[in-house]
Design a protein around this motif. Structure first.
Motif, mmCIF file in Angstrom:
data_model
loop_
_atom_site.group_PDB
_atom_site.id
_atom_site.type_symbol
_atom_site.label_atom_id
_atom_site.label_comp_id
_atom_site.label_asym_id
_atom_site.label_seq_id
_atom_site.Cartn_x
_atom_site.Cartn_y
_atom_site.Cartn_z
ATOM 1 N N SER A 51 0.842 -1.197 0.000
ATOM 2 C CA SER A 51 0.000 0.000 0.000
ATOM 3 C C SER A 51 0.874 1.244 0.000
ATOM 4 C CB SER A 51 -0.910 0.007 1.235
ATOM 5 O OG SER A 51 -1.678 1.192 1.292
ATOM 6 N N GLY A 122 -4.389 1.304 2.167
ATOM 7 C CA GLY A 122 -4.522 1.213 3.618
ATOM 8 C C GLY A 122 -4.216 -0.140 4.206
ATOM 9 N N GLN A 123 -3.867 -1.130 3.379
ATOM 10 C CA GLN A 123 -3.555 -2.469 3.882
ATOM 11 C C GLN A 123 -2.239 -2.928 3.276
ATOM 12 O OE1 GLN A 123 -6.842 -5.405 4.070
ATOM 13 N NE2 GLN A 123 -8.045 -3.871 2.980
#
Length: 299
Positions: A51, A122-123
């Protein structure tokens, strides 16, 4: 099966070395990932979540040579003989796939393996352990200890959640949260007169209003005579002076099916002096179908 035209396009993109964008596919994002080359055939696709803004480190059990597709786009790449730390491109889109090719020192150039870095906003998988050979007993023991510690943490979290669940609900929650004081919760039946044809296919059926120490609530039952299900998406509660109350909350367990009656609960924080007199309650769904209920009063 993919359409033949799409398969051909995908193959052409891979041959050209361009990043592949597959928004519909999502790799499983684990915080720690282990890739054991000796246990998986080379044709098995290996994917790592990355990410923008988050670092991912790959640790190899033997010195390795690494090649990154579009490396110039990466925000940061730090190489070591057994360690690679990277921060993916800041413009990496969800589902975008970039190739990472690994060849261990001393192996033939054709022996490299390919791993796909898959964009997940976000991951990211923060640690990846890549094993060229079968893992040692010590490595397996460390993983077992880590999994046992993780399981213990999950059991503790589950026990805490269960304890909170056992304590919540019913009058216990109302008393503990001080929503209900010594005077209890007051309720009254709503006797509304809604004239004219139904707005957006919705009409008034019945209802009850409530007042506790810190909030008021209205339970309204609505009839849906429209062709589509109706579920509340927003609403307002306005007093006789035209002042709208802030922080209105809703609960509706299931949509109101066509030709059915069902419940919508509206609640707003209010002191004993607020929400007095006749108020106007307006509710609407995502499609804009609205119902307005005038002269709503609270105990």
């Amino acid at each position: 099966m993919l359409p033949s035209s799409f398969s051909s396009l995908l193959a052409l993109v891979l041959l050209r070395g361009e990043p592949v964008l597959e928004p519909s596919r999502r790799a499983a994002c684990e915080d720690v990932q282990r890739i054991e080359l000796a246990l998986a055939p080379t044709e098995v696709a290996r994917e790592i979540c990355v990410s923008p803004g988050l670092t991912t480190s790959l640790r190899f059990d033997a010195p390795a040579i690494v090649d990154l597709q579009d490396e110039v786009r990466f925000e940061e790449v730090v190489r070591g003989r057994r360690l690679l730390t990277l921060m993916p491109p800041p413009d990496m889109a969800e589902g975008e796939r970039l190739r990472l090719t690994v060849r261990f020192e001393g192996d033939a150039p054709s022996s490299g393996i390919t791993v796909m870095l898959v964009g997940h906003p976000g991951q990211a998988t923060h640690q990846v352990a890549v094993y060229r050979d079968e893992r040692t007993r010590e490595s397996l023991r460390r993983e077992l200890l880590q999994e046992r510690a993780r399981s213990a943490q999950l059991r503790e979290a589950l026990a805490r959640a269960q304890a909170l669940l056992d304590q919540s609900g019913g009058l216990r929650s109302l008393i503990a949260s001080r929503v209900m004081g010594p005077d209890g919760v007051h309720a009254q039946r709503l006797q509304l007169k809604v004239s004219g044809p139904p707005e957006g296919g919705l009409s008034w059926a019945s209802g009850t209003s409530y007042r506790a120490d810190r909030s008021v609530a209205a339970e309204v039952w609505l009839r849906n005579s429209g062709p589509e299900p109706w579920k509340v998406a927003g609403g307002s509660l306005v007093d006789a002076r035209g002042v709208e109350m802030k922080g209105v909350k809703f609960r509706q367990d299931e949509p109101i099916a066509p030709d059915q009656i069902n419940q919508v609960i509206v609640e707003v924080d209010a002191s004993t002096e607020q929400a007095r007199g006749e108020l106007t309650l307006t509710l609407w769904d995502a499609a804009g179908r609205t119902i307005t209920l005038p002269k709503v009063t609270f105990p």
